[in-house]
Design a protein around this motif. Structure first.
Motif, PDB file in Angstrom:
ATOM      1  N   LEU A 166      29.714  22.742 -36.184  1.00  0.00           N
ATOM      2  CA  LEU A 166      29.278  23.292 -34.562  1.00  0.00           C
ATOM      3  C   LEU A 166      28.011  22.282 -34.356  1.00  0.00           C
ATOM      4  O   LEU A 166      28.851  22.171 -32.904  1.00  0.00           O
ATOM      5  CB  LEU A 166      28.082  24.619 -34.907  1.00  0.00           C
ATOM      6  N   ALA A 167      27.569  21.636 -34.678  1.00  0.00           N
ATOM      7  CA  ALA A 167      26.695  19.801 -34.474  1.00  0.00           C
ATOM      8  C   ALA A 167      27.651  19.407 -33.461  1.00  0.00           C
ATOM      9  O   ALA A 167      27.746  18.118 -33.672  1.00  0.00           O
ATOM     10  CB  ALA A 167      26.070  19.930 -35.054  1.00  0.00           C
ATOM     11  N   ALA A 168      28.699  19.201 -34.325  1.00  0.00           N
ATOM     12  CA  ALA A 168      29.521  18.099 -34.085  1.00  0.00           C
ATOM     13  C   ALA A 168      30.024  18.027 -33.033  1.00  0.00           C
ATOM     14  O   ALA A 168      30.517  17.332 -31.538  1.00  0.00           O
ATOM     15  CB  ALA A 168      30.725  18.069 -34.981  1.00  0.00           C
ATOM     16  N   THR A 169      31.042  19.742 -32.286  1.00  0.00           N
ATOM     17  CA  THR A 169      31.337  19.707 -31.140  1.00  0.00           C
ATOM     18  C   THR A 169      30.085  19.922 -29.665  1.00  0.00           C
ATOM     19  O   THR A 169      30.583  19.210 -28.867  1.00  0.00           O
ATOM     20  CB  THR A 169      31.172  21.808 -30.844  1.00  0.00           C
ATOM     21  N   LYS A 170      28.770  19.404 -30.159  1.00  0.00           N
ATOM     22  CA  LYS A 170      27.611  19.087 -29.547  1.00  0.00           C
ATOM     23  C   LYS A 170      27.852  17.552 -29.318  1.00  0.00           C
ATOM     24  O   LYS A 170      27.513  16.982 -28.210  1.00  0.00           O
ATOM     25  CB  LYS A 170      26.427  19.479 -29.147  1.00  0.00           C
ATOM     26  N   SER A 174      32.814  10.493 -32.281  1.00  0.00           N
ATOM     27  CA  SER A 174      33.622   9.453 -31.831  1.00  0.00           C
ATOM     28  C   SER A 174      32.642   9.472 -30.331  1.00  0.00           C
ATOM     29  O   SER A 174      32.333  10.117 -29.644  1.00  0.00           O
ATOM     30  CB  SER A 174      35.224  10.015 -31.019  1.00  0.00           C
ATOM     31  N   PRO A 175      32.252   8.028 -30.587  1.00  0.00           N
ATOM     32  CA  PRO A 175      31.276   7.071 -29.794  1.00  0.00           C
ATOM     33  C   PRO A 175      32.083   7.485 -27.836  1.00  0.00           C
ATOM     34  O   PRO A 175      30.857   7.929 -27.708  1.00  0.00           O
ATOM     35  CB  PRO A 175      30.773   5.957 -29.684  1.00  0.00           C
ATOM     36  N   GLN A 176      32.858   7.759 -28.115  1.00  0.00           N
ATOM     37  CA  GLN A 176      33.990   7.753 -26.478  1.00  0.00           C
ATOM     38  C   GLN A 176      33.780   8.955 -26.341  1.00  0.00           C
ATOM     39  O   GLN A 176      33.151   9.095 -25.088  1.00  0.00           O
ATOM     40  CB  GLN A 176      35.040   6.795 -26.957  1.00  0.00           C
ATOM     41  N   ILE A 177      34.336   9.754 -26.853  1.00  0.00           N
ATOM     42  CA  ILE A 177      34.165  11.722 -26.562  1.00  0.00           C
ATOM     43  C   ILE A 177      32.773  12.062 -26.100  1.00  0.00           C
ATOM     44  O   ILE A 177      32.514  12.846 -25.655  1.00  0.00           O
ATOM     45  CB  ILE A 177      35.163  12.442 -27.453  1.00  0.00           C
ATOM     46  N   ALA A 178      31.777  11.394 -26.848  1.00  0.00           N
ATOM     47  CA  ALA A 178      30.382  11.548 -27.563  1.00  0.00           C
ATOM     48  C   ALA A 178      29.686  11.306 -25.390  1.00  0.00           C
ATOM     49  O   ALA A 178      29.231  11.807 -24.943  1.00  0.00           O
ATOM     50  CB  ALA A 178      29.751  11.304 -28.536  1.00  0.00           C
ATOM     51  N   ALA A 179      30.155  10.034 -25.052  1.00  0.00           N
ATOM     52  CA  ALA A 179      29.812   9.852 -23.916  1.00  0.00           C
ATOM     53  C   ALA A 179      30.561  10.375 -22.647  1.00  0.00           C
ATOM     54  O   ALA A 179      29.792  10.613 -20.858  1.00  0.00           O
ATOM     55  CB  ALA A 179      30.295   8.516 -23.277  1.00  0.00           C
ATOM     56  N   GLN A 181      36.994  20.323 -17.797  1.00  0.00           N
ATOM     57  CA  GLN A 181      36.774  18.672 -18.293  1.00  0.00           C
ATOM     58  C   GLN A 181      36.094  18.912 -19.527  1.00  0.00           C
ATOM     59  O   GLN A 181      36.678  18.250 -20.407  1.00  0.00           O
ATOM     60  CB  GLN A 181      36.405  17.913 -17.252  1.00  0.00           C
ATOM     61  N   LEU A 182      35.127  19.992 -19.594  1.00  0.00           N
ATOM     62  CA  LEU A 182      33.857  20.119 -20.697  1.00  0.00           C
ATOM     63  C   LEU A 182      34.522  20.926 -21.363  1.00  0.00           C
ATOM     64  O   LEU A 182      35.345  20.640 -22.999  1.00  0.00           O
ATOM     65  CB  LEU A 182      32.767  20.904 -20.097  1.00  0.00           C
ATOM     66  N   LEU A 227      37.839  20.315 -26.521  1.00  0.00           N
ATOM     67  CA  LEU A 227      38.645  20.651 -27.663  1.00  0.00           C
ATOM     68  C   LEU A 227      39.319  18.755 -28.785  1.00  0.00           C
ATOM     69  O   LEU A 227      39.696  18.492 -29.184  1.00  0.00           O
ATOM     70  CB  LEU A 227      39.963  21.722 -26.958  1.00  0.00           C
ATOM     71  N   ARG A 228      39.121  18.335 -27.392  1.00  0.00           N
ATOM     72  CA  ARG A 228      39.257  17.192 -27.300  1.00  0.00           C
ATOM     73  C   ARG A 228      38.490  16.701 -28.972  1.00  0.00           C
ATOM     74  O   ARG A 228      38.530  16.080 -30.338  1.00  0.00           O
ATOM     75  CB  ARG A 228      39.566  15.520 -26.942  1.00  0.00           C
ATOM     76  N   ALA A 229      37.143  16.165 -29.023  1.00  0.00           N
ATOM     77  CA  ALA A 229      36.459  16.604 -29.771  1.00  0.00           C
ATOM     78  C   ALA A 229      36.261  17.416 -31.312  1.00  0.00           C
ATOM     79  O   ALA A 229      36.059  16.908 -32.646  1.00  0.00           O
ATOM     80  CB  ALA A 229      34.527  16.500 -28.883  1.00  0.00           C
ATOM     81  N   ILE A 230      36.347  18.484 -30.954  1.00  0.00           N
ATOM     82  CA  ILE A 230      36.449  19.542 -32.589  1.00  0.00           C
ATOM     83  C   ILE A 230      37.914  18.826 -32.687  1.00  0.00           C
ATOM     84  O   ILE A 230      38.187  18.725 -34.451  1.00  0.00           O
ATOM     85  CB  ILE A 230      37.129  20.960 -31.485  1.00  0.00           C
ATOM     86  N   ALA A 231      39.371  18.691 -32.828  1.00  0.00           N
ATOM     87  CA  ALA A 231      40.431  17.842 -32.718  1.00  0.00           C
ATOM     88  C   ALA A 231      40.125  16.624 -33.890  1.00  0.00           C
ATOM     89  O   ALA A 231      40.330  16.660 -34.818  1.00  0.00           O
ATOM     90  CB  ALA A 231      41.401  17.706 -32.384  1.00  0.00           C
TER      91      ALA A 231
END
Length: 170
Positions: A96-100, A104-109, A146-147, A152-156
């Motif tokens: 759950l923490a990883a979804t927020k 990936s630094p790019q996805i996080a940004a 977009q979010l 979904l990309r972050a989850i994958a």
């Protein structure tokens, strides 16, 4: 204490607001709303239950439903066959923490950028008059979509990284 209470307490302690999911089958699930995303994350065991004794635990399943009412489209956030409830809850909280906070630094940004933009649009909409309400609503809908795609990309990506780490540790 049953598993429902233990999972609910751990999620609440981690800062999540937990409700009961409005599921269309006779089983129970816990529901989380991430706030910036449309939809909910439902948490249960693999049979759709949360009300059982800890020694009966056979794993957790957390799914993100963009449109909870239809129940037909979801993305797995976390799935396990872990029988140790404490270890399983820790794995769930990490997922759950990883979804927020994606690995990936790019996805996080991208996630942070769209969340900030959505917050700005919502604030501007509150200040604007009826003439701008439709404009802000459309912008907010686009940013939420977009979010959702970024999450979904972050989850994958997080799942792929987690599976690679598990495979490397064997």
């Amino acid at each position: 204490m049953n598993t429902d209470s233990l999972i609910r307490d751990a999620l609440t302690t981690a800062g999540h607001t937990v409700t009961d999911a409005d599921v269309s089958h006779p089983h129970s699930a816990l529901a989380l709303n991430l706030g910036y995303l449309p939809g909910e994350i439902w948490i249960s065991d693999h049979d759709g239950h949360t009300l059982y004794e800890p020694d009966e635990h056979t794993g957790l399943w957390a799914r993100y439903y963009p449109v909870p009412a239809d129940g037909g489209r979801w993305t797995d956030i976390y799935t396990s066959t872990e029988t140790d409830l404490t270890a399983d809850i820790a794995g769930l909280l990490a997922a759950l923490a990883a979804t927020k906070n994606p690995a990936s630094p790019q996805i996080a940004a991208q996630l942070a950028n769209r969340a900030d933009r959505l917050s700005t649009v919502v604030q501007q909409a509150a200040k604007g008059g009826p003439d701008t309400e439709c404009l802000y609503a459309a912008a907010a809908d686009r940013l939420r979509a977009q979010l959702e795609r970024i999450t979904l990309r972050a989850i994958a990506d997080n799942t792929r990284r987690s599976e690679a780490a598990r495979a490397a540790s064997k």
